[in-house]
Design a protein around this motif. Structure first.
Motif, PDB file in Angstrom:
ATOM      1  N   ARG A  55       0.833  -1.192   0.000  1.00 41.66           N
ATOM      2  CA  ARG A  55       0.000   0.000   0.000  1.00 41.66           C
ATOM      3  C   ARG A  55       0.874   1.252   0.000  1.00 41.66           C
ATOM      4  O   ARG A  55       1.900   1.298   0.691  1.00 41.66           O
ATOM      5  N   VAL A  97       1.256   4.103   1.686  1.00 43.04           N
ATOM      6  CA  VAL A  97       0.760   4.539   2.980  1.00 43.04           C
ATOM      7  C   VAL A  97       0.818   6.055   3.119  1.00 43.04           C
ATOM      8  O   VAL A  97      -0.063   6.675   3.727  1.00 43.04           O
ATOM      9  N   ASP A 157       1.852  -1.948   4.944  1.00 45.18           N
ATOM     10  CA  ASP A 157       0.619  -2.711   5.029  1.00 45.18           C
ATOM     11  C   ASP A 157      -0.571  -1.752   5.084  1.00 45.18           C
ATOM     12  O   ASP A 157      -0.425  -0.540   4.923  1.00 45.18           O
ATOM     13  N   GLU A 158      -1.749  -2.274   5.316  1.00 47.68           N
ATOM     14  CA  GLU A 158      -2.963  -1.455   5.241  1.00 47.68           C
ATOM     15  C   GLU A 158      -2.928  -0.264   6.188  1.00 47.68           C
ATOM     16  O   GLU A 158      -3.352   0.844   5.837  1.00 47.68           O
ATOM     17  N   THR A 169       6.541  -2.700   8.741  1.00 53.73           N
ATOM     18  CA  THR A 169       6.051  -3.039   7.393  1.00 53.73           C
ATOM     19  C   THR A 169       6.504  -2.029   6.347  1.00 53.73           C
ATOM     20  O   THR A 169       6.219  -2.218   5.164  1.00 53.73           O
ATOM     21  N   TRP A 200      -2.814  -7.011   2.740  1.00 50.06           N
ATOM     22  CA  TRP A 200      -3.396  -5.913   1.967  1.00 50.06           C
ATOM     23  C   TRP A 200      -3.636  -6.373   0.539  1.00 50.06           C
ATOM     24  O   TRP A 200      -2.739  -6.916  -0.113  1.00 50.06           O
ATOM     25  N   THR A 201      -4.845  -6.158   0.042  1.00 48.17           N
ATOM     26  CA  THR A 201      -5.191  -6.609  -1.304  1.00 48.17           C
ATOM     27  C   THR A 201      -5.424  -5.455  -2.268  1.00 48.17           C
ATOM     28  O   THR A 201      -5.705  -5.681  -3.440  1.00 48.17           O
ATOM     29  N   GLY A 202      -5.291  -4.207  -1.796  1.00 44.18           N
ATOM     30  CA  GLY A 202      -5.553  -3.067  -2.657  1.00 44.18           C
ATOM     31  C   GLY A 202      -4.598  -2.948  -3.826  1.00 44.18           C
ATOM     32  O   GLY A 202      -4.906  -2.288  -4.819  1.00 44.18           O
ATOM     33  N   ALA A 227      -5.024 -11.858  -1.211  1.00 42.66           N
ATOM     34  CA  ALA A 227      -4.721 -11.782   0.221  1.00 42.66           C
ATOM     35  C   ALA A 227      -3.857 -12.945   0.686  1.00 42.66           C
ATOM     36  O   ALA A 227      -2.959 -12.769   1.516  1.00 42.66           O
ATOM     37  N   ALA A 268      -0.218 -12.089  -0.193  1.00 41.42           N
ATOM     38  CA  ALA A 268       0.268 -10.726   0.022  1.00 41.42           C
ATOM     39  C   ALA A 268       1.469 -10.684   0.968  1.00 41.42           C
ATOM     40  O   ALA A 268       1.621 -11.518   1.865  1.00 41.42           O
ATOM     41  N   ARG A 324       3.562  -9.658   4.064  1.00 42.58           N
ATOM     42  CA  ARG A 324       3.201  -9.376   5.455  1.00 42.58           C
ATOM     43  C   ARG A 324       4.333  -8.627   6.153  1.00 42.58           C
ATOM     44  O   ARG A 324       4.864  -9.050   7.158  1.00 42.58           O
TER      45      ARG A 324
END
Length: 310
Positions: free
Chosen positions: A30, A32, A50-51, A57, A139-141, A146, A149, A151
């Motif tokens: 992502r 961020v 990550d998300e 991350t 995160w799948t965006g 998923a 993905a 981690r």
């Protein structure tokens, strides 16, 4: 218990759009935070993670459009390793093949299967295929399913003349323990930390010194819970290791002090607080250009000078 380990890894990149495309579209991280280098606001500072942008991350890039390539050498981070589920390695090898990303043959390192590759600027990366982490949220965006993905960061490998002095800083100040040796690698682990918990020192005396440039890791940041813990760590560096640190710098999303480790690498101690949602909602992280207060009055000029991402 205070969580130690790696907070983020910051590298020097080439064209901004190429950096974004590789880390978001190919690796599925992502974006961020999209901001600027506080010391050189004519260039972006990208934060990938990550998300939620959790510590451990985050890979950050300073992308300069015409940067000269760096040269790997002693006193530098040799490789940054990302975590993926153990069953996902085949997916990533197929994805790299389809996208034209050259990678090395998977190999074992401290019992873990590791797939090494490089980003477009030559930054050395790897995927560590780890059991059990498929239960962690992914995160799948970015378009990666998923179950496959990334981690977060597994760890970094430092290329140094010797492991002793930097190892002493890792164990005495930064919350790591020495846990093993394998050939020329010495492994350090932050107890109780699954994400960003590994530092390997590759002791290789006689290499040329590193030359910073595109693909080089500029610094590795380690976690402190808050200002008080950061101050304690900085004081211990001075008292026990005669290493001076910078004054604290406010990076909006964390507060930092910097120092040069005995082996030559630049280390940072960054606070976990306040985090990346301090200036935009969590659901909108990375979607707009964020500037520190002292640069807001210059926004129009800064936006005009930054390279387009579309």
């Amino acid at each position: 218990m205070t969580a130690h380990g790696i907070h983020h890894v910051t590298a020097i990149a080439g064209p901004a759009r190429r950096s974004r495309d590789f880390y978001v579209d190919l690796l599925g991280l992502r974006m961020v935070k999209r901001t600027v280098n506080f010391d050189d606001p004519t260039t972006y500072h990208f934060y990938y993670g990550d998300e939620a942008g959790n510590p451990g991350t985050i890979i950050t890039h300073f992308p300069w459009e015409h940067v000269a390539p760096g040269r790997l050498g002693n006193g530098e981070t040799e490789e940054t390793v990302l975590r993926v589920p153990e069953a996902s390695l085949g997916y990533w090898m197929q994805r790299f093949l389809e996208k034209g990303i050259t990678h090395e043959t998977p190999k074992k390192r401290f019992g873990e299967t590791v797939l090494s590759f490089k980003d477009p600027d030559g930054m050395r990366l790897a995927l560590a295929a780890l059991p059990g982490i498929e239960r962690e949220a992914g995160w799948t965006g970015g378009g990666v399913p998923a179950e496959h993905a990334v981690r977060g960061i597994h760890g970094v490998s430092l290329l140094l003349d010797d492991d002793a002095a930097t190892g002493a800083v890792l164990t005495d100040v930064l919350g790591f323990e020495q846990v093993g040796r394998e050939d020329s690698l010495v492994r350090f682990r932050a107890p109780g930390t699954s994400i960003g918990g590994i530092v390997d020192i590759h002791a290789a005396p006689g290499f040329l010194p590193a030359r910073m440039g595109g693909g080089s890791v500029h610094h590795v940041a380690f976690r402190a819970a808050d200002d008080a813990e950061q101050a304690e760590m900085a004081e211990k560096l001075v008292r026990n290791h005669q290493i001076m640190v910078t004054e604290q710098k406010n990076r909006d999303y964390f507060r930092s002090v910097y120092f040069r480790a005995p082996g030559g690498t630049i280390f940072e101690i960054a606070t976990d607080e306040p985090g990346f949602a301090v200036d935009e909602p969590a659901a909108e992280l990375g979607t707009s250009l964020k500037l520190p207060r002292f640069l807001e009055s210059r926004r129009a000029g800064i936006e005009a000078a930054l390279p387009p991402l579309a």
